[in-house]
Design an enzyme around this catalytic site. Structure first.
Site, PDB file in Angstrom:
ATOM      1  N   ASP A  30      13.665  20.703  64.919  1.00  0.00           N
ATOM      2  CA  ASP A  30      13.231  20.861  63.514  1.00  0.00           C
ATOM      3  C   ASP A  30      14.297  20.571  62.460  1.00  0.00           C
ATOM      4  O   ASP A  30      14.427  21.327  61.484  1.00  0.00           O
ATOM      5  CB  ASP A  30      12.687  22.291  63.302  1.00  0.00           C
ATOM      6  CG  ASP A  30      11.488  22.587  64.183  1.00  0.00           C
ATOM      7  OD1 ASP A  30      11.212  21.805  65.101  1.00  0.00           O
ATOM      8  OD2 ASP A  30      10.828  23.619  63.963  1.00  0.00           O
ATOM      9  N   LYS A  60       4.797  19.974  66.742  1.00  0.00           N
ATOM     10  CA  LYS A  60       4.386  21.326  67.135  1.00  0.00           C
ATOM     11  C   LYS A  60       3.912  22.121  65.929  1.00  0.00           C
ATOM     12  O   LYS A  60       4.215  21.751  64.785  1.00  0.00           O
ATOM     13  CB  LYS A  60       5.543  22.033  67.838  1.00  0.00           C
ATOM     14  CG  LYS A  60       6.737  22.176  66.922  1.00  0.00           C
ATOM     15  CD  LYS A  60       7.900  22.769  67.658  1.00  0.00           C
ATOM     16  CE  LYS A  60       9.001  23.124  66.714  1.00  0.00           C
ATOM     17  NZ  LYS A  60       8.601  24.005  65.598  1.00  0.00           N
ATOM     18  N   CYS A  88      12.747  28.705  65.712  1.00  0.00           N
ATOM     19  CA  CYS A  88      12.380  27.615  66.610  1.00  0.00           C
ATOM     20  C   CYS A  88      13.456  27.291  67.643  1.00  0.00           C
ATOM     21  O   CYS A  88      13.141  26.964  68.778  1.00  0.00           O
ATOM     22  CB  CYS A  88      11.934  26.403  65.804  1.00  0.00           C
ATOM     23  SG  CYS A  88      10.354  26.770  64.987  1.00  0.00           S
TER      24      CYS A  88
HETATM   25  C1  VGL Z   1      10.649  27.630  61.806  1.00  0.00           C
HETATM   26  C2  VGL Z   1       9.858  29.431  60.610  1.00  0.00           C
HETATM   27  C3  VGL Z   1       8.634  28.828  60.500  1.00  0.00           C
HETATM   28  C4  VGL Z   1      11.797  26.982  62.513  1.00  0.00           C
HETATM   29  C5  VGL Z   1       9.431  27.019  61.709  1.00  0.00           C
HETATM   30  O1  VGL Z   1      11.811  25.737  62.654  1.00  0.00           O
HETATM   31  O2  VGL Z   1      12.709  27.707  62.936  1.00  0.00           O
HETATM   32  N1  VGL Z   1      10.847  28.837  61.255  1.00  0.00           N
HETATM   33  N2  VGL Z   1       8.425  27.621  61.044  1.00  0.00           N
END
Ligand code: VGL
Ligand code: ZN
Length: 185
Positions: free
Chosen positions: A8, A86, A127
């Site tokens: 991410d 995802k 994540c």
């Molecule tokens: C994430 C919170 C919500 C992350 C993704 O990538 O860590 N954190 N969605």
């Protein structure tokens, strides 16, 4: 066989984004360095529908197709071999890259005979942590590159607790400097 898994690394998790990791931008040059040492590089993307139960818990971020969901230009994007999506379902948080909906990460790794995974990216407490715990459950030797990973730290100490939990579960912590043999003073 080893693989690099970048979790991410998307604009919305950088300091200017809607759900920022305060030091998110600092990991980009470290990840670019790491990328030079891997022949298999996989990157996950948080990729949510505009309406998702996920946004009851979080500010709106990484909506599929939006600028916030893009990789930053500063990332050496052409080196990425595979992008995983995802959190793509409106009922799904999709914190772990092993929950990608476009491809089975586990099958892809097995197909490439990967047994060691090096994980980095954003964010440490959500994540990255969930991906690391799933990787360990699936039996991979799992390294987390600490200086190439950044947290949200919504509450002080959150990130430290995540590191402890990952280590307790069997993750090995390393750094870009240790892996590349280049020390910047
Ligand atoms: C994430 C919170 C919500 C992350 C993704 O990538 O860590 N954190 N969605
Ligand atoms: Zn999300």
């Amino acid at each position: 066989m080893k693989a690099l898994l970048i979790v991410d690394l998307q604009n919305d998790f950088l300091p200017e984004g809607t759900l920022p990791a305060p030091n998110g931008d600092k990991v980009v040059p470290e990840i670019n360095k790491l990328m030079e040492h891997f022949s298999l590089i996989i990157a996950s993307k948080d990729w949510h529908p505009a309406n998702s139960v996920h946004f009851k818990k979080w500010p709106v971020h990484c909506v599929a197709g939006s600028k916030g969901a893009e990789f930053p230009f500063s990332l050496n994007r052409p080196k990425i071999d595979l992008v995983l999506y995802k959190g793509t379902n409106d009922l799904d948080d999709g914190y772990s890259a092993f929950e990608a909906t476009n491809i089975s990460l586990d099958q892809h790794l097995k197909m490439h005979a990967v047994n060691s995974l090096y994980i980095c990216g954003l964010t440490t407490e959500y994540c990255v942590k969930n991906t690391v715990l799933d990787a360990l459950k699936a039996g991979y030797e799992t390294f987390v590159v600490q200086d190439a990973t950044a947290g949200v730290n919504a509450h002080p100490g959150d990130e430290k607790a995540a590191w402890d939990e990952m280590q307790k579960a069997g993750a090995k912590l390393t750094t870009t400097a240790a892996m590349t043999g280049v020390y910047d003073f």
